[in-house]
Design an enzyme around this catalytic site. Structure first.
Site, mmCIF file in Angstrom:
data_model
loop_
_atom_site.group_PDB
_atom_site.id
_atom_site.type_symbol
_atom_site.label_atom_id
_atom_site.label_comp_id
_atom_site.label_asym_id
_atom_site.label_seq_id
_atom_site.Cartn_x
_atom_site.Cartn_y
_atom_site.Cartn_z
ATOM 1 N N SER A 10 46.199 33.494 41.366
ATOM 2 C CA SER A 10 45.621 34.800 41.703
ATOM 3 C C SER A 10 45.812 35.056 43.181
ATOM 4 O O SER A 10 45.489 34.206 44.017
ATOM 5 C CB SER A 10 44.118 34.788 41.394
ATOM 6 O OG SER A 10 43.474 35.797 42.149
ATOM 7 N N HIS A 34 48.789 36.308 38.640
ATOM 8 C CA HIS A 34 47.539 36.903 38.154
ATOM 9 C C HIS A 34 47.092 37.974 39.159
ATOM 10 O O HIS A 34 46.790 37.667 40.304
ATOM 11 C CB HIS A 34 46.489 35.797 38.026
ATOM 12 C CG HIS A 34 45.192 36.246 37.468
ATOM 13 N ND1 HIS A 34 44.940 36.359 36.108
ATOM 14 C CD2 HIS A 34 44.031 36.611 38.083
ATOM 15 C CE1 HIS A 34 43.697 36.757 35.918
ATOM 16 N NE2 HIS A 34 43.115 36.927 37.102
ATOM 17 N N ASP A 36 44.418 40.715 40.142
ATOM 18 C CA ASP A 36 43.041 41.156 39.902
ATOM 19 C C ASP A 36 42.863 42.607 40.329
ATOM 20 O O ASP A 36 42.901 42.912 41.527
ATOM 21 C CB ASP A 36 42.072 40.257 40.693
ATOM 22 C CG ASP A 36 41.996 38.863 40.111
ATOM 23 O OD1 ASP A 36 41.664 38.743 38.918
ATOM 24 O OD2 ASP A 36 42.276 37.898 40.841
ATOM 25 N N MET A 38 40.409 45.669 40.612
ATOM 26 C CA MET A 38 38.959 45.939 40.631
ATOM 27 C C MET A 38 38.713 47.356 41.129
ATOM 28 O O MET A 38 39.362 47.803 42.074
ATOM 29 C CB MET A 38 38.257 44.957 41.565
ATOM 30 C CG MET A 38 38.524 43.504 41.228
ATOM 31 S SD MET A 38 37.559 42.415 42.280
ATOM 32 C CE MET A 38 38.167 40.819 41.742
ATOM 33 N N HIS A 67 44.797 41.466 35.350
ATOM 34 C CA HIS A 67 43.402 41.273 34.932
ATOM 35 C C HIS A 67 42.645 42.519 35.372
ATOM 36 O O HIS A 67 42.323 42.675 36.545
ATOM 37 C CB HIS A 67 42.865 40.002 35.603
ATOM 38 C CG HIS A 67 41.430 39.718 35.286
ATOM 39 N ND1 HIS A 67 40.686 38.778 35.970
ATOM 40 C CD2 HIS A 67 40.598 40.245 34.348
ATOM 41 C CE1 HIS A 67 39.457 38.750 35.476
ATOM 42 N NE2 HIS A 67 39.370 39.637 34.494
ATOM 43 N N MET A 69 39.677 44.633 35.869
ATOM 44 C CA MET A 69 38.212 44.673 35.975
ATOM 45 C C MET A 69 37.839 46.087 36.366
ATOM 46 O O MET A 69 37.408 46.359 37.488
ATOM 47 C CB MET A 69 37.736 43.633 37.005
ATOM 48 C CG MET A 69 37.852 42.212 36.471
ATOM 49 S SD MET A 69 37.823 40.977 37.781
ATOM 50 C CE MET A 69 39.531 41.014 38.285
ATOM 51 N N MET A 138 35.746 34.043 31.587
ATOM 52 C CA MET A 138 35.406 34.005 33.016
ATOM 53 C C MET A 138 34.519 32.801 33.296
ATOM 54 O O MET A 138 33.515 32.587 32.602
ATOM 55 C CB MET A 138 34.673 35.277 33.439
ATOM 56 C CG MET A 138 35.506 36.546 33.468
ATOM 57 S SD MET A 138 36.988 36.506 34.495
ATOM 58 C CE MET A 138 36.333 36.112 36.112
HETATM 59 C C1 DX5 Z 1 37.401 36.935 40.109
HETATM 60 C C2 DX5 Z 1 38.868 36.999 39.783
HETATM 61 C C3 DX5 Z 1 39.580 35.701 39.894
HETATM 62 C C4 DX5 Z 1 39.573 35.095 41.269
HETATM 63 C C5 DX5 Z 1 39.823 33.634 41.179
HETATM 64 O O1 DX5 Z 1 36.786 38.093 39.668
HETATM 65 O O2 DX5 Z 1 39.063 37.450 38.462
HETATM 66 O O3 DX5 Z 1 40.903 35.802 39.403
HETATM 67 O O4 DX5 Z 1 40.543 35.639 42.103
HETATM 68 O O5 DX5 Z 1 39.696 33.089 42.460
HETATM 69 P P1 DX5 Z 1 39.153 31.614 42.661
HETATM 70 O O6 DX5 Z 1 40.160 30.698 42.030
HETATM 71 O O7 DX5 Z 1 39.065 31.479 44.130
HETATM 72 O O8 DX5 Z 1 37.814 31.535 41.978
HETATM 73 ZN ZN ZN Z 2 41.085 37.264 37.601
#
Ligand code: DX5
Ligand code: ZN
Length: 222
Positions: A10, A34, A36, A38, A67, A69, A138
């Site tokens: 990520s 990956h 993210d 948001m 991903h 969110m 998660m």
């Molecule tokens: C959190 C994200 C994760 C995050 C993981 O909401 O979905 O993908 O970036 O980061 P680490 O590995 O630092 O927990």
């Molecule tokens: Zn994620």
């Protein structure tokens, strides 16, 4: 039984001002990137809108595992599939018509994935299993990188693995994965690992991806 392991770094904790270089650091040794997304509504943080995410997806040297969110994800999820993501994860808590949206993602050419937050039960989603290519459990509350791994999610991962049975569905965990915690997730049945801060805060991110994969492969085949 041998299990195919996937490491999907990520970039949430990478340097956003030079993402291209950050992605290149891990591209050769990673399975997917990956990403993210948001919206500051579904989670209390904002990363990219569709336009900014599209620019990353279209230029990334590594295929993207998006991903999402974001609230009301049904329509935009299909757009992420249409622009070429390898996999698109929608959250069960943010989707109006889960089976239809999963099918639409597949129809548009991506793998369909269903994610659930820590307080959501997996057993409610057995009915959509034929529309799913990956489940994402998660292991932190979504929103931020660098949080502590929630060990108490391992029972849910185990139950998801049982539910999957012989189906070729990937089982991804996301949040707090590192060399210290990956063993617990492996033992519970995960095969696809999102790793953010443990990779990008390492002195050599690619070497960390390789170490995680080697450890997981050796451990998974014991
Ligand atoms: C959190 C994200 C994760 C995050 C993981 O909401 O979905 O993908 O970036 O980061 P680490 O590995 O630092 O927990
Ligand atoms: Zn994620």
């Amino acid at each position: 039984m041998s299990r195919e392991i996937r490491i999907t770094p990520s970039i949430l904790n990478a340097d956003f001002s030079r993402l291209d270089q950050e992605i290149r650091k891990i591209a050769e040794v990673s399975d997917l990137l990956h990403l993210d997304v948001m919206d500051d509504v579904f989670v209390p943080n904002f990363t990219f809108d569709f336009e900014a995410a599209s620019a990353i997806i279209k230029t990334s040297v590594l295929a993207v595992d998006a991903h999402l969110m974001v609230a009301n994800v049904d329509e935009v999820a299909v757009q992420y599939a249409e622009i070429g993501c390898a996999s698109v994860t929608i959250h069960a808590e943010a989707t109006k018509n889960i089976p239809q949206t999963l099918r639409n993602i597949r129809k548009a050419g991506s793998r369909s994935s269903l994610g659930i937050k820590p307080n959501t039960d997996i057993s409610d989603y057995h009915s959509v299993i034929d529309d799913v290519d990956m489940f994402l459990i998660m292991t932190v509350e979504p929103g931020f990188g660098g949080q502590s791994f929630m060990e108490n999610m391992m029972d849910k991962v185990r139950r998801t693995r049982e539910m999957i049975g012989d189906r070729p569905i990937w089982l991804q965990v996301d949040g707090g994965i590192s060399m210290k915690t990956i063993e617990m997730a492996l033992d519970a049945g995960a095969d696809t690992f999102v790793v953010g801060s443990a990779v990008f805060n390492a002195p050599d991110p690619a070497a960390m991806v390789v170490s995680l994969r080697e450890y997981a492969t050796a451990h998974g085949n014991k």
